[in-house]
Design an enzyme around this catalytic site. Sequence first.
Site, PDB file in Angstrom:
ATOM      1  N   HIS A  49       7.677  -4.085   7.445  1.00 52.61           N
ATOM      2  CA  HIS A  49       8.121  -3.613   6.113  1.00 52.61           C
ATOM      3  C   HIS A  49       8.753  -2.223   6.277  1.00 52.61           C
ATOM      4  O   HIS A  49       8.217  -1.213   5.809  1.00 52.61           O
ATOM      5  CB  HIS A  49       6.886  -3.560   5.218  1.00 52.61           C
ATOM      6  CG  HIS A  49       7.130  -3.293   3.774  1.00 52.61           C
ATOM      7  ND1 HIS A  49       7.899  -2.254   3.309  1.00 52.61           N
ATOM      8  CD2 HIS A  49       6.682  -3.929   2.673  1.00 52.61           C
ATOM      9  CE1 HIS A  49       7.895  -2.266   1.981  1.00 52.61           C
ATOM     10  NE2 HIS A  49       7.162  -3.271   1.570  1.00 52.61           N
TER      11      HIS A  49
ATOM     12  N   GLU B 176      13.361  -5.019   5.355  1.00 49.09           N
ATOM     13  CA  GLU B 176      12.175  -5.599   5.987  1.00 49.09           C
ATOM     14  C   GLU B 176      12.575  -6.888   6.701  1.00 49.09           C
ATOM     15  O   GLU B 176      13.449  -7.602   6.229  1.00 49.09           O
ATOM     16  CB  GLU B 176      11.126  -5.880   4.900  1.00 49.09           C
ATOM     17  CG  GLU B 176      10.846  -4.652   4.053  1.00 49.09           C
ATOM     18  CD  GLU B 176      10.187  -4.957   2.702  1.00 49.09           C
ATOM     19  OE1 GLU B 176       9.376  -5.895   2.634  1.00 49.09           O
ATOM     20  OE2 GLU B 176      10.502  -4.258   1.721  1.00 49.09           O
TER      21      GLU B 176
HETATM   22  C1  BG6 Z   1       8.241  -4.912  -1.028  1.00 50.84           C
HETATM   23  C2  BG6 Z   1       8.183  -5.808  -2.210  1.00 50.84           C
HETATM   24  O1  BG6 Z   1       8.213  -5.683   0.127  1.00 50.84           O
HETATM   25  O2  BG6 Z   1       7.109  -4.042  -1.030  1.00 50.84           O
HETATM   26  C3  BG6 Z   1       8.108  -4.962  -3.472  1.00 50.84           C
HETATM   27  O3  BG6 Z   1       9.319  -6.643  -2.210  1.00 50.84           O
HETATM   28  C4  BG6 Z   1       6.949  -3.995  -3.409  1.00 50.84           C
HETATM   29  O4  BG6 Z   1       7.964  -5.806  -4.592  1.00 50.84           O
HETATM   30  C5  BG6 Z   1       7.080  -3.194  -2.130  1.00 50.84           C
HETATM   31  O5  BG6 Z   1       6.957  -3.147  -4.522  1.00 50.84           O
HETATM   32  C6  BG6 Z   1       5.970  -2.161  -1.911  1.00 50.84           C
HETATM   33  O6  BG6 Z   1       4.720  -2.753  -1.960  1.00 50.84           O
HETATM   34  P1  BG6 Z   1       3.435  -1.869  -1.855  1.00 50.84           P
HETATM   35  O7  BG6 Z   1       2.267  -2.795  -1.959  1.00 50.84           O
HETATM   36  O8  BG6 Z   1       3.474  -1.184  -0.533  1.00 50.84           O
HETATM   37  O9  BG6 Z   1       3.483  -0.886  -2.991  1.00 50.84           O
END
Ligand code: BG6
Length: 298
Positions: A166, A270
Amino acid sequence: MNDNQFAQFEIPGMLEVIPGVNELPKVVLTHRSGARAEVYLHGGHVTSWTTPGGEELFFLSRSSYFALDKPIRGGIPVAFPQFGGGPLPQHGIARISDWQPIRTGVRDSGEVMAALQLTADDDTRELWPHRFNLVLEVLLDATRLTVALQVDNVDKAPFDFNAVLHTYFSVGAITRTAVEGLRGVTYQDSLRDDVREVEQRDTIRFDAETDRIYLDAPPHLRVVDETNARVITLDSQDMPDAVVWNPWIAKAQRMPDFGDDEYREMVCVETGIMVTPRTLAPGQHWRGETVFGCEPSS
Ligand code: BG6
């Protein structure tokens, strides 16, 4: 942290394990060119990658938690075995678990390598009742950072998983940033009830919240950072999907571990298995990787 606990993994001048923020241990890799990378054992989380000239390529929020029960905001959180929401904590258990170093080394080519592992234990089984080994391998050379994920099913029954890098990139200005390589790819728009459409643009630019999953994306993608006159390249293997995400103003304000204005200086691209989970039978193995590169823009 016991100073000698990780001594067997250290390589003088190239690899050390030292306390990071809030004393959480981090592995620091240094290539002979001066390029560096940092990986926290908490989350198996790459938090920094710098060029030989000292330019940081990954975004890390100034408001990030560095706490055992929370993910780090920035760098490369690993989403496993779930991507997004579902029965497990958001984005799964890997990013909130503590990993262990298992291997370090220097290749003949000079690349510096560190591998970290997360194995099922009572804590992970409470959330996800499977026996698995998850390995993150990080390889650093002068201009590239290779990050590979490997999953082994060491259980007696099959399991399904998602696995995602990510990655948060640092950019000079989001309004002068473009993501390239996704034209003609079908995406699912997470902000519009997962409606599926085909990307028409060669160059994706940003002027609002963006949260899309591109299905079966090409293996080569580019993040053009005009302000810093650089292009970050991504080359993936067996990581079929890609997400492009920027929270923009309102969502940035809602996230407690993200500065209100930080949406201006980051973009997530990602890579991994997001949409159709992979199934591993007992004894089976999966490996996917993304090679990140950085070059001056022409
Ligand atoms: C992304 C999602 O991968 O991660 C988003 O597509 C999300 O919807 C983002 O807001 C961040 O997620 P988190 O759990 O780290 O706040």
